[in-house]
Design an enzyme around this catalytic site. Sequence first.
Site, PDB file in Angstrom:
ATOM      1  N   ASP A 159      25.487  54.593 -15.617  1.00 45.06           N
ATOM      2  CA  ASP A 159      25.699  54.903 -14.202  1.00 45.06           C
ATOM      3  C   ASP A 159      25.242  53.820 -13.238  1.00 45.06           C
ATOM      4  OD1 ASP A 159      22.867  55.240 -14.106  1.00 45.06           O
ATOM      5  OD2 ASP A 159      23.072  57.378 -14.565  1.00 45.06           O
ATOM      6  N   HIS A 176      24.478  50.636 -23.227  1.00 45.20           N
ATOM      7  CA  HIS A 176      25.848  51.126 -23.409  1.00 45.20           C
ATOM      8  C   HIS A 176      26.801  50.613 -22.340  1.00 45.20           C
ATOM      9  CE1 HIS A 176      23.974  54.726 -25.772  1.00 45.20           C
ATOM     10  NE2 HIS A 176      23.959  53.595 -26.450  1.00 45.20           N
TER      11      HIS A 176
END
Length: 429
Positions: A159, A176
Amino acid sequence: QKSASRPTRTIKKPERFRPQTDFPERSQKKIKAFKNQTNDPLKPQGYASRLSKYHDYGKCGAAEIADDTRTWQKSVCDLVNLISKAPHVVVHTGAGISTSAGIPDFRGENGVWTRHLKGEVLPLSERCWNNAQPTFSHRAITSLVETGYIQCVVTQNIDGLHRRGKVPHECLAELHGNIFQEKCLSCGIVLTRSFDCGGVGFKPTGRTCKCGGDLIDQLLDWEDDLPSEDFDKAEKHTVKTEQPNGLAICLGTSMQMTPAREWPCRAAKLVIVNLQPTVRDHLATIVIKAKIDDVMSLLIEELNKRSPSRPIVVPPYCRQETFIIKHQIILEKQINFVLDDGSGAPCGFILAIQVLNMPEPQIVIEKQPFSFDVPTGVDTVELRIIFDRVPLDGSFFTPPEKLITYHVNGQLGEQAFDVNLSQPRRSLQ
């Protein structure tokens, strides 16, 4: 080609694994619609639905059971003692730290994978990413890095909230990837956008770099190699937590993803903060079952009591963005206007624009990059900028609209405009 030296993003079967049952598939019509979908920054394809089908989501939907107030507050005081003795501290974060920013987790009671395993279709579109703002915990972590209490942040989250929260690049490992970044295949530059770049698995986003090279997303799919720089950074700091009293603090992770769950378990001391039980609770020195924002607020308070000469200040988040308006006279008949981020890319924080001073009915434009034409002879254009909503305390805050006047000077021209998208909230909440 998988790297022999770097693990891939995957899940190992937890001790109490519940196998996946019937996997609900999206209809072929919806799949085709996604393939034909334009890169609308306000209607991005759902992140989970972009990922390849996977055989094992791990243990999902475990009950959240909070400690009583006295218990978790005592545990936070014990954590303060560990921090004060630790020669090296690494914080590991998962999706649970971002739920208070309006971003859903994956394996929580109402998580994306949890609902999917119960038969729900994965989210087809998500607007939660673009305007999510760092929570108190994200900002507290940044302050702890700046004051030397924390040496590195290792996150599984895509995010970008640690980056928005100003954790220094050299102290941050994004295992990630980052949903807001795309990389040029030619010159190698990594661009951070104000919108979800779309895609997964390092595929072309459909945009190009200023050098002309294709841009690709920076999100890992299942079993993609972890990025080497972030992997090496996490490994380097993990080694330092293996020394006596070295400390790893896990915030909001079920500790099921590998290799992310292995690094904190190598520390001399391990603290886990999570409302759900994790598959590594039995290895922890302290397990705190409470809301992460509450834990971090008390942690800052107690550290300031212990070391008043080393104050930790957690400032409110301030988000400043810039957009560019450009004009060009075409064939001496009309003036074309374009509003973008200055590089031809969309502005993820703008919902629509309205042209106010035209003789015809006021024009509202909702598709990005914003572009419109007016007749030549117009000296000024008045615009209303309408901003997208921002998650705020379980609801939404919409930044005030901005009225601007653009002056047409010459054949070509452009003007930059700054906007403050900060939430009207208190400094410590």
